[in-house]
Every structure is written in structure tokens, then in C-alpha cells.
Write an enzyme that holds these catalytic residues in place. Sequence first.
Site, PDB file in Angstrom:
ATOM      1  N   ARG A 225       0.870  -1.177   0.000  1.00 19.73           N
ATOM      2  CA  ARG A 225       0.000   0.000   0.000  1.00 19.73           C
ATOM      3  C   ARG A 225       0.904   1.223   0.000  1.00 19.73           C
ATOM      4  NH1 ARG A 225      -3.517  -2.647  -1.547  1.00 19.73           N
ATOM      5  NH2 ARG A 225      -5.556  -3.117  -0.665  1.00 19.73           N
ATOM      6  N   GLU A 254      -4.164   7.766  -4.770  1.00 22.08           N
ATOM      7  CA  GLU A 254      -4.459   7.088  -6.031  1.00 22.08           C
ATOM      8  C   GLU A 254      -5.756   7.614  -6.618  1.00 22.08           C
ATOM      9  OE1 GLU A 254      -4.297   2.805  -5.554  1.00 22.08           O
ATOM     10  OE2 GLU A 254      -2.399   2.904  -4.493  1.00 22.08           O
ATOM     11  N   HIS A 273      -1.982   0.432  -9.743  1.00 23.28           N
ATOM     12  CA  HIS A 273      -2.557  -0.539  -8.804  1.00 23.28           C
ATOM     13  C   HIS A 273      -3.138  -1.727  -9.591  1.00 23.28           C
ATOM     14  CE1 HIS A 273      -4.009  -0.861  -4.407  1.00 23.28           C
ATOM     15  NE2 HIS A 273      -3.923  -2.066  -4.941  1.00 23.28           N
TER      16      HIS A 273
HETATM   17  P1  NAD Z   1      -1.235 -11.855   3.935  1.00 23.99           P
HETATM   18  O1  NAD Z   1      -2.045 -11.624   5.138  1.00 23.99           O
HETATM   19  O2  NAD Z   1      -1.241 -13.204   3.305  1.00 23.99           O
HETATM   20  O3  NAD Z   1       0.301 -11.500   4.214  1.00 23.99           O
HETATM   21  C1  NAD Z   1       0.725 -10.357   4.877  1.00 23.99           C
HETATM   22  C2  NAD Z   1       1.895 -10.752   5.762  1.00 23.99           C
HETATM   23  O4  NAD Z   1       2.517  -9.589   6.294  1.00 23.99           O
HETATM   24  C3  NAD Z   1       1.462 -11.627   6.932  1.00 23.99           C
HETATM   25  O5  NAD Z   1       2.262 -12.774   6.962  1.00 23.99           O
HETATM   26  C4  NAD Z   1       1.720 -10.739   8.136  1.00 23.99           C
HETATM   27  O6  NAD Z   1       2.071 -11.467   9.280  1.00 23.99           O
HETATM   28  C5  NAD Z   1       2.858  -9.898   7.637  1.00 23.99           C
HETATM   29  N1  NAD Z   1       3.100  -8.658   8.390  1.00 23.99           N
HETATM   30  C6  NAD Z   1       2.209  -7.835   8.980  1.00 23.99           C
HETATM   31  N2  NAD Z   1       2.849  -6.804   9.566  1.00 23.99           N
HETATM   32  C7  NAD Z   1       4.168  -6.985   9.343  1.00 23.99           C
HETATM   33  C8  NAD Z   1       5.338  -6.265   9.698  1.00 23.99           C
HETATM   34  N3  NAD Z   1       5.271  -5.148  10.420  1.00 23.99           N
HETATM   35  N4  NAD Z   1       6.534  -6.744   9.289  1.00 23.99           N
HETATM   36  C9  NAD Z   1       6.616  -7.879   8.572  1.00 23.99           C
HETATM   37  N5  NAD Z   1       5.546  -8.616   8.221  1.00 23.99           N
HETATM   38  C10 NAD Z   1       4.339  -8.170   8.601  1.00 23.99           C
HETATM   39  O7  NAD Z   1      -1.691 -10.753   2.895  1.00 23.99           O
HETATM   40  P2  NAD Z   1      -1.340 -10.730   1.334  1.00 23.99           P
HETATM   41  O8  NAD Z   1      -2.437 -11.359   0.567  1.00 23.99           O
HETATM   42  O9  NAD Z   1       0.038 -11.191   1.140  1.00 23.99           O
HETATM   43  O10 NAD Z   1      -1.432  -9.167   1.064  1.00 23.99           O
HETATM   44  C11 NAD Z   1      -0.569  -8.274   1.750  1.00 23.99           C
HETATM   45  C12 NAD Z   1      -0.962  -6.852   1.460  1.00 23.99           C
HETATM   46  O11 NAD Z   1      -0.613  -6.541   0.124  1.00 23.99           O
HETATM   47  C13 NAD Z   1      -2.465  -6.591   1.541  1.00 23.99           C
HETATM   48  O12 NAD Z   1      -2.848  -6.256   2.855  1.00 23.99           O
HETATM   49  C14 NAD Z   1      -2.660  -5.456   0.567  1.00 23.99           C
HETATM   50  O13 NAD Z   1      -2.541  -4.216   1.231  1.00 23.99           O
HETATM   51  C15 NAD Z   1      -1.531  -5.613  -0.420  1.00 23.99           C
HETATM   52  N6  NAD Z   1      -1.988  -6.137  -1.721  1.00 23.99           N
HETATM   53  C16 NAD Z   1      -1.800  -5.368  -2.822  1.00 23.99           C
HETATM   54  C17 NAD Z   1      -2.211  -5.820  -4.059  1.00 23.99           C
HETATM   55  C18 NAD Z   1      -2.001  -4.993  -5.297  1.00 23.99           C
HETATM   56  O14 NAD Z   1      -2.818  -5.047  -6.193  1.00 23.99           O
HETATM   57  N7  NAD Z   1      -0.935  -4.241  -5.394  1.00 23.99           N
HETATM   58  C19 NAD Z   1      -2.841  -7.078  -4.172  1.00 23.99           C
HETATM   59  C20 NAD Z   1      -3.002  -7.854  -3.024  1.00 23.99           C
HETATM   60  C21 NAD Z   1      -2.564  -7.376  -1.804  1.00 23.99           C
END
Ligand code: NAD
Length: 307
Positions: A225, A254, A273
Site C-alpha cells: 500500500r 491514487e 494498482h
Molecule cells: P497476507 O495476510 O497473506 O500477508 C501479509 C503478511 O505480512 C502476513 O504474513 C503478516 O504477518 C505480515 N506482516 C504484517 N505486519 C508486518 C510487519 N510489520 N513486518 C513484517 N511482516 C508483517 O496478505 P497478502 O495477501 O500477502 O497481502 C498483503 C498486502 O498486500 C495486503 O494487505 C494489501 O494491502 C496488499 N496487496 C496489494 C495488491 C495490489 O494489487 N498491489 C494485491 C493484493 C494485496
Amino acid sequence: TEIERAVVHESVGKALPPGTLVDALSDLPVPVERLTGDDVAPTDAVVAFGPEPGFLDARWVHCIRAGYDEFDVDAYRAAGVVLTNSTGIHGTTVGETVAGYLLAFARRLHVYRDQQAARTWERRPYGEPFTLDGERLCVVGLGTLGRGIVERATGLGMEVVGVRRSGEPVEGVERVYTPDALPEAVADARFVALAVPLTDETTGLVGEAELAAMREDAYLVNVARGAVVDQDALVAALEASGIDGAALDTFESEPLPPGSPLWDREDVIVTPHAAAMTRAYHADVADLVRTNFERWRAGGDLVNRVD
Ligand code: NAD
């Protein structure tokens, strides 16, 4: 409580054609309808891109995104509304997009594409192109996105390290750091990829100090994000050649405003995005909703609950 109807909110149009999702859910044992506005019933399951005030009257709200940071989770909990998200489905799409960014930077494809627009036949200086093979990537956040990135990077011969709150090992990751060691984790990496959710802890996670800790020939990738990165600090680091470039899919604001200095930079790849886009998105979301619907009926725990 029984769910008597599923509604697909018009907001899903931001990610997919709503009709594709309605069709993909047509085998649910309840009527599936499109919803405009936010007038929902207490026995409704709502599938939406983002929150609407009226959704607090529903029984269950499913967010078709992984990032649910726009939802007021406390309010949903207080209202007794079950909230689920769509993590688990973006590893391949985002993993491939990140592989694309890395390959573009190493092989200079982004520069040649720009040159093509001007019909320029010119090879980059000898010292510029490199290979990903043997280069180090640091993946911050090792969930669905992070692991999708790790799998592809190891396939390209990269040496992968990562950051995870538990510090527990992950397949393919040679060394896992805890978040307090972030400056150390990024210090030796040619690429740093951010894959964490936006939370209080991760807001501004990468700022002046972290950028300064990075190598001068490093690239930052943000598919998480926008607010995970201090965007002004990033622009300053790019302008001062503190790092070599960045690939950004998400931004503090955005769409990225036309006046942003990020647009004009050859060393920055801007994507709107779009890292997780795929024409199969409706099917992936429908699978999640169907699974949870069946679990609901069977009285079991839902997957991807965020409340
Ligand atoms: P997920 O829950 O599978 O993985 C996120 C991971 O980050 C988890 O393992 C969590 O424990 C870890 N985490 C949380 N805080 C942390 C920190 N301070 N330091 C290190 N690790 C930490 O989620 P995901 O499906 O992998 O998605 C992650 C994020 O990516 C979403 O929340 C979203 O904001 C973003 N995302 C963006 C797009 C895009 O189109 N660009 C698509 C999907 C997700």
C-alpha cells in the site's frame, strides 16, 4: 442465522466486471443479486470492494481485496457483522508482476520501451545491464504476496532474504529477519519488495532511514500500500541517487496525481494498482465466497476472517 441472499455490490466494478462475479456465484443455494447503493438486509451476505455505511446491517461482508484497511474492523465487530477478505489468491499475479519489474530493471526493458516510443535505436552503457541470477532480494512481509514473490525470485536464481514478525523460517528464504532488524535486512539487498498489509505498524515503514540503509544500486518495489512508504522521502532518495530506482503499484494518493515527480522518472516504473489484475479474478473470489458459504451452512469457521 441463515443467509437468505447474496448481493454483489457495484463497487466490485473497480476490480472486475460485476456480472462475471454474479454469474460465477450463480450456483449458491440462495438468490444472488447485484446491489447499487448500500441498502442491505440483516440476512444478506455482501460481496464488495470497499465499505459502505449500510453494510453494518448485513450478516456477513466479504471484501474482494486482500487489503481491508479501508474497513473499520472495530465497527464491524461491534455490529456483529462477520468480515472476510480475499487474501490467498494474489500470490501468482503479484508474484509475476514483481518478477516483471525485477527483470525490466536488470535487463533495462523499461528504458527500451520508452525509447521505442521515440523510435530510438540505442543500447544502454556497458556498465548498466545486469542479471538477476545471484542478486539478493529482500521480501518484507512473507504472506501470500511475499511467498508468491519468493517462489519466482528463487526460480530466477536470486538469493532471497525476508522480514517476518515471527522470524520463523520460510521455504526458499535463506535468512528471515524480524521487523526491528529491517535496516540490516535491506542493507545488502539489490531489491527490496514490500508485501505487508497497511497497519499502524507498517505506515511509513520505509522512510529516510531505511532508504539510506539501502544500497545505492538498490531498487524498491512497493506492491503493498502506498502509505507503507514515505513517498516524499522516496522521491528525495531517487533525486539524490541514494537508490537506483523503484517499481510502484500503490501510492499515498491514487490515482497518482498528474503533478507527481514520480511520473517523469526513467528510473521509476509506475503501474496503476494493477499488480493483481487477472481476467480470472472473479473466479478466484467466487471460490473463496463459495467455500465460506458452505462453511457457514455447516456451522464451521470461515476462512480469511478479519474480525
Ligand atoms: P497476507 O495476510 O497473506 O500477508 C501479509 C503478511 O505480512 C502476513 O504474513 C503478516 O504477518 C505480515 N506482516 C504484517 N505486519 C508486518 C510487519 N510489520 N513486518 C513484517 N511482516 C508483517 O496478505 P497478502 O495477501 O500477502 O497481502 C498483503 C498486502 O498486500 C495486503 O494487505 C494489501 O494491502 C496488499 N496487496 C496489494 C495488491 C495490489 O494489487 N498491489 C494485491 C493484493 C494485496
